[in-house]
Write a protein that holds these residues in place. Structure first.
Motif, PDB file in Angstrom:
ATOM      1  N   ASN A 192      24.097  40.590  80.344  1.00 33.79           N
ATOM      2  CA  ASN A 192      23.655  41.022  79.016  1.00 33.79           C
ATOM      3  C   ASN A 192      22.265  41.641  79.029  1.00 33.79           C
ATOM      4  OD1 ASN A 192      25.162  38.080  77.553  1.00 33.79           O
ATOM      5  ND2 ASN A 192      26.026  40.120  77.712  1.00 33.79           N
ATOM      6  N   ILE A 193      21.411  41.208  79.960  1.00 35.92           N
ATOM      7  CA  ILE A 193      19.987  41.545  79.918  1.00 35.92           C
ATOM      8  C   ILE A 193      19.620  42.763  80.763  1.00 35.92           C
ATOM      9  CG2 ILE A 193      17.697  40.683  80.635  1.00 35.92           C
ATOM     10  CD1 ILE A 193      18.573  37.906  79.732  1.00 35.92           C
ATOM     11  N   ALA A 194      20.326  42.975  81.878  1.00 36.84           N
ATOM     12  CA  ALA A 194      19.884  43.969  82.874  1.00 36.84           C
ATOM     13  C   ALA A 194      19.708  45.365  82.282  1.00 36.84           C
ATOM     14  CB  ALA A 194      20.878  44.012  84.041  1.00 36.84           C
ATOM     15  N   GLU A 195      20.586  45.757  81.350  1.00 36.66           N
ATOM     16  CA  GLU A 195      20.488  47.113  80.801  1.00 36.66           C
ATOM     17  C   GLU A 195      19.293  47.286  79.868  1.00 36.66           C
ATOM     18  OE1 GLU A 195      24.045  47.953  78.440  1.00 36.66           O
ATOM     19  OE2 GLU A 195      24.327  45.789  78.300  1.00 36.66           O
ATOM     20  N   HIS A 196      18.626  46.196  79.530  1.00 31.03           N
ATOM     21  CA  HIS A 196      17.453  46.254  78.639  1.00 31.03           C
ATOM     22  C   HIS A 196      16.146  46.032  79.412  1.00 31.03           C
ATOM     23  CE1 HIS A 196      20.278  46.212  75.291  1.00 31.03           C
ATOM     24  NE2 HIS A 196      20.850  45.158  75.826  1.00 31.03           N
ATOM     25  N   GLN A 197      16.191  46.218  80.711  1.00 34.17           N
ATOM     26  CA  GLN A 197      15.037  45.923  81.560  1.00 34.17           C
ATOM     27  C   GLN A 197      13.776  46.679  81.114  1.00 34.17           C
ATOM     28  OE1 GLN A 197      15.749  46.413  85.736  1.00 34.17           O
ATOM     29  NE2 GLN A 197      13.642  45.934  86.330  1.00 34.17           N
ATOM     30  N   GLU A 198      13.891  47.961  80.821  1.00 30.10           N
ATOM     31  CA  GLU A 198      12.708  48.752  80.459  1.00 30.10           C
ATOM     32  C   GLU A 198      12.073  48.258  79.160  1.00 30.10           C
ATOM     33  OE1 GLU A 198      13.641  52.892  80.408  1.00 30.10           O
ATOM     34  OE2 GLU A 198      14.172  52.960  82.543  1.00 30.10           O
ATOM     35  N   VAL A 199      12.912  47.905  78.189  1.00 27.77           N
ATOM     36  CA  VAL A 199      12.392  47.401  76.907  1.00 27.77           C
ATOM     37  C   VAL A 199      11.640  46.093  77.116  1.00 27.77           C
ATOM     38  CG1 VAL A 199      13.028  46.551  74.623  1.00 27.77           C
ATOM     39  CG2 VAL A 199      14.204  48.531  75.596  1.00 27.77           C
ATOM     40  N   LEU A 200      12.233  45.189  77.924  1.00 26.46           N
ATOM     41  CA  LEU A 200      11.600  43.887  78.168  1.00 26.46           C
ATOM     42  C   LEU A 200      10.312  44.042  78.975  1.00 26.46           C
ATOM     43  CD1 LEU A 200      14.830  41.818  78.835  1.00 26.46           C
ATOM     44  CD2 LEU A 200      13.203  41.428  76.977  1.00 26.46           C
ATOM     45  N   GLU A 201      10.289  45.009  79.892  1.00 25.32           N
ATOM     46  CA  GLU A 201       9.061  45.272  80.652  1.00 25.32           C
ATOM     47  C   GLU A 201       7.940  45.711  79.718  1.00 25.32           C
ATOM     48  OE1 GLU A 201      10.320  48.127  83.536  1.00 25.32           O
ATOM     49  OE2 GLU A 201      10.556  46.635  85.127  1.00 25.32           O
ATOM     50  N   GLU A 202       8.298  46.542  78.749  1.00 29.26           N
ATOM     51  CA  GLU A 202       7.309  47.028  77.796  1.00 29.26           C
ATOM     52  C   GLU A 202       6.845  45.916  76.863  1.00 29.26           C
ATOM     53  OE1 GLU A 202       6.997  50.584  74.424  1.00 29.26           O
ATOM     54  OE2 GLU A 202       8.566  50.661  75.957  1.00 29.26           O
ATOM     55  N   PHE A 203       7.772  45.020  76.522  1.00 29.64           N
ATOM     56  CA  PHE A 203       7.448  43.908  75.608  1.00 29.64           C
ATOM     57  C   PHE A 203       6.463  42.921  76.242  1.00 29.64           C
ATOM     58  CE2 PHE A 203       8.529  39.685  73.778  1.00 29.64           C
ATOM     59  CZ  PHE A 203       8.126  39.938  72.473  1.00 29.64           C
ATOM     60  N   LYS A 204       6.684  42.604  77.523  1.00 30.29           N
ATOM     61  CA  LYS A 204       5.758  41.830  78.365  1.00 30.29           C
ATOM     62  C   LYS A 204       5.723  40.317  78.129  1.00 30.29           C
ATOM     63  CE  LYS A 204       2.330  45.365  79.563  1.00 30.29           C
ATOM     64  NZ  LYS A 204       2.977  46.530  78.922  1.00 30.29           N
ATOM     65  N   ASP A 205       6.221  39.804  77.015  1.00 32.06           N
ATOM     66  CA  ASP A 205       6.046  38.384  76.707  1.00 32.06           C
ATOM     67  C   ASP A 205       7.269  37.526  76.998  1.00 32.06           C
ATOM     68  OD1 ASP A 205       3.403  38.558  75.926  1.00 32.06           O
ATOM     69  OD2 ASP A 205       3.921  39.125  73.871  1.00 32.06           O
ATOM     70  N   GLY A 206       8.213  38.051  77.766  1.00 27.61           N
ATOM     71  CA  GLY A 206       9.354  37.235  78.164  1.00 27.61           C
ATOM     72  C   GLY A 206      10.501  37.284  77.164  1.00 27.61           C
ATOM     73  N   PHE A 207      11.672  36.889  77.645  1.00 24.78           N
ATOM     74  CA  PHE A 207      12.870  37.009  76.829  1.00 24.78           C
ATOM     75  C   PHE A 207      12.901  36.005  75.676  1.00 24.78           C
ATOM     76  CE2 PHE A 207      17.263  36.140  75.694  1.00 24.78           C
ATOM     77  CZ  PHE A 207      17.730  37.423  75.462  1.00 24.78           C
ATOM     78  N   ARG A 208      12.378  34.827  75.892  1.00 23.19           N
ATOM     79  CA  ARG A 208      12.427  33.789  74.852  1.00 23.19           C
ATOM     80  C   ARG A 208      11.771  34.290  73.566  1.00 23.19           C
ATOM     81  NH1 ARG A 208      11.893  28.526  77.386  1.00 23.19           N
ATOM     82  NH2 ARG A 208      10.509  29.787  78.632  1.00 23.19           N
ATOM     83  N   LYS A 209      10.579  34.860  73.702  1.00 22.04           N
ATOM     84  CA  LYS A 209       9.868  35.379  72.536  1.00 22.04           C
ATOM     85  C   LYS A 209      10.550  36.627  71.988  1.00 22.04           C
ATOM     86  CE  LYS A 209       5.145  36.247  70.944  1.00 22.04           C
ATOM     87  NZ  LYS A 209       3.715  36.317  71.349  1.00 22.04           N
ATOM     88  N   PHE A 210      11.057  37.474  72.880  1.00 23.57           N
ATOM     89  CA  PHE A 210      11.739  38.707  72.461  1.00 23.57           C
ATOM     90  C   PHE A 210      12.948  38.387  71.575  1.00 23.57           C
ATOM     91  CE2 PHE A 210      14.909  42.086  73.235  1.00 23.57           C
ATOM     92  CZ  PHE A 210      14.172  43.196  72.854  1.00 23.57           C
ATOM     93  N   ALA A 211      13.701  37.317  71.938  1.00 24.80           N
ATOM     94  CA  ALA A 211      14.921  36.969  71.202  1.00 24.80           C
ATOM     95  C   ALA A 211      14.658  35.996  70.051  1.00 24.80           C
ATOM     96  CB  ALA A 211      15.944  36.362  72.163  1.00 24.80           C
ATOM     97  N   GLY A 212      13.378  35.635  69.844  1.00 26.49           N
ATOM     98  CA  GLY A 212      13.051  34.727  68.742  1.00 26.49           C
ATOM     99  C   GLY A 212      13.555  33.317  68.947  1.00 26.49           C
ATOM    100  N   LEU A 213      13.613  32.877  70.199  1.00 26.42           N
ATOM    101  CA  LEU A 213      14.078  31.521  70.503  1.00 26.42           C
ATOM    102  C   LEU A 213      12.905  30.552  70.432  1.00 26.42           C
ATOM    103  CD1 LEU A 213      16.370  32.313  73.562  1.00 26.42           C
ATOM    104  CD2 LEU A 213      17.011  32.160  71.150  1.00 26.42           C
ATOM    105  N   HIS A 214      13.157  29.379  69.876  1.00 27.19           N
ATOM    106  CA  HIS A 214      12.100  28.379  69.727  1.00 27.19           C
ATOM    107  C   HIS A 214      12.603  27.033  70.248  1.00 27.19           C
ATOM    108  CE1 HIS A 214      10.260  31.379  67.137  1.00 27.19           C
ATOM    109  NE2 HIS A 214      11.378  31.414  66.425  1.00 27.19           N
ATOM    110  N   ASP A 215      11.689  26.277  70.813  1.00 25.59           N
ATOM    111  CA  ASP A 215      11.985  24.893  71.214  1.00 25.59           C
ATOM    112  C   ASP A 215      13.244  24.793  72.074  1.00 25.59           C
ATOM    113  OD1 ASP A 215       9.787  24.036  69.697  1.00 25.59           O
ATOM    114  OD2 ASP A 215      11.010  24.009  67.886  1.00 25.59           O
ATOM    115  N   THR A 216      13.402  25.699  73.005  1.00 21.86           N
ATOM    116  CA  THR A 216      14.532  25.621  73.926  1.00 21.86           C
ATOM    117  C   THR A 216      14.071  26.051  75.311  1.00 21.86           C
ATOM    118  OG1 THR A 216      16.843  26.274  74.335  1.00 21.86           O
ATOM    119  CG2 THR A 216      15.361  27.982  73.510  1.00 21.86           C
ATOM    120  N   LEU A 217      14.699  25.487  76.312  1.00 22.26           N
ATOM    121  CA  LEU A 217      14.496  25.931  77.685  1.00 22.26           C
ATOM    122  C   LEU A 217      15.474  27.060  77.974  1.00 22.26           C
ATOM    123  CD1 LEU A 217      14.264  22.397  79.316  1.00 22.26           C
ATOM    124  CD2 LEU A 217      12.364  23.911  78.741  1.00 22.26           C
TER     125      LEU A 217
END
Length: 417
Positions: free
Chosen positions: A72-97
């Protein structure tokens, strides 16, 4: 790489195999934990299908670990690189590993696309080829708490040759060694754990070799791949798991990929597995079905009288009888669910499962779900996913309770109907 903080502490081990306990030392600070046997929270790109975060968190006893997949994630690599703060914050996930696996366990994965240097994942835009360098670059961007090492898992089909299986084991060990070198030299992955992958198809010797060699590496735990529903019958799966777990250290967790049916989960826990992926409720929801299998092992005088008098359980008689199952097709309806598209439910005003405390069962009837499904309303998927998720995670709670109270045989009888 520093020694792993992740460690299993057992409260019970039954007959030398079934393990009840707590997996401690999770997360980058090592302060989190989860109960085992347990399951991860299945998501598409960080979101449980059909559910918003607010809706999801109306459910109690959710897993503390969320699974995301590189497919699910690999095709969004460039966007996540630009975001810089990791997937958890990008997806709005809280209090989860966050646990990052290679493939989506509920999606078909075409075979024939691995090489000595690459594996392929399949996103919405098609095939994406991953080298170890690209795989590890993705892990640095995602910033999970733990991840599955890169692996050649294309040997689950039962006509795979011994030579191909041996090559799969060799490639997977090479990938692991290369991933570990990059990991150890990456400041971004400090505190992140790696799970080694055990391959070997249906060949016992290769399974044992893969497990023995993987256990020599500095990994925090193990993923058993290639044993998924549809690849083999449960008897062979149990034999292979039992042989593999003998080679693995007792205090490290074992995650089984691709097995979600309740009867198979119980058999695999008995064989020594600790963690599972919770994709099964999603598959049931996509079929327009509701989980209704019984896992209640608490003493109930009324129920005892009903069963003594030959009374029929509310839902068991409405499902397909347990017995032979289609091993080749995970899209087939199972004996653990009811098909709410069936006309018999158009005037059935009972909840999906009597006594279920989920929002769907407390507020709606089977007839309403039937109406939503036959009119293709989006709300059908939302309500079914709420119930199926709650029911499935309730089953894992009952499984831990059964292990704690020597009631596993009773639970197996309940689940099998």
């Amino acid at each position: 790489m520093a020694g792993s903080r992740m460690k299993l502490e057992f409260s019970r081990v039954i007959q030398g195999r079934s393990r009840l306990g707590v997996l401690k030392g999770l997360g980058r600070n090592g302060q989190d934990s989860m109960e085992v046997p347990g399951c991860l929270l299945y998501t598409h790109f960080g979101t449980v299908p059909h559910l918003t975060q607010d809706t999801l968190h109306t459910l109690s006893n959710l897993p503390s670990v969320t699974q995301v997949t590189l497919s699910n994630i690999a095709e969004h690599q460039e966007v996540l690189e630009e975001f810089k703060d990791g997937f958890r914050k990008f997806a709005g996930l809280h209090d989860t590993l966050l646990y990052c696996s290679l493939h989506d366990p509920a999606a078909p994965c075409p075979t024939g696309y691995t090489t000595n240097k690459t594996v392929s994942v399949w996103g919405s835009g098609g095939r994406i080829e991953l080298t170890v360098a690209k795989f590890m670059a993705l892990q640095k961007i995602v910033q999970p708490d733990w991840y599955q090492s890169m692996a050649d898992g294309e040997t689950w089909q039962n006509n795979t040759s011994r030579k191909r299986v041996r090559k799969s084991v060799d490639r997977t060990l090479t990938h692991l060694d290369e991933c570990l070198v990059v990991h150890q030299n990456s400041q971004e992955l400090d505190g992140v754990e790696v799970f080694g992958v055990v391959e070997g198809g249906d060949i016992l010797e290769e399974r044992v070799r893969s497990a023995r060699e993987t256990a020599k590496r500095p990994v925090a735990g193990f993923c058993l791949d290639g044993l998924q529903t549809g690849s083999m019958d449960q008897t062979l799966r149990t034999q292979l798991i039992a042989a593999v777990t003998k080679e693995l250290p007792e205090d490290k967790p074992r995650l089984l990929q691709g097995v979600g049916r309740p009867d198979e989960v119980l058999a695999c826990v008995e064989a020594g597995m600790d963690l599972f992926e919770s994709f099964f409720p999603f598959q049931v929801t996509e079929r327009g079905c509701a989980l209704c299998f019984d896992f209640n092992i608490s003493p109930d005088p009324e129920r005892a009288v009903l069963e003594l008098n030959g009374g029929e359980r509310d839902t068991a008689g409405e499902t397909q009888p347990n017995g032979d199952h289609n091993l080749d097709d995970q899209t087939q309806m199972t004996s653990f669910e009811i098909d709410l598209k069936d006309k018999r439910y158009q005037d059935d005003f009972r909840p999906l499962v009597e006594g279920c405390g989920c929002y769907c069962c407390k507020n709606h009837q089977r007839a309403y779900l039937h109406h939503l499904l036959v009119t293709n309303e989006l709300l059908a998927g939302v309500l079914l996913m709420i119930h199926n998720t709650a029911h499935y995670h309730g089953f894992f709670g009952a499984l831990r309770e059964a292990l704690a109270n020597d009631q596993l045989d009773l639970l197996k009888d309940r689940v099998s109907g």
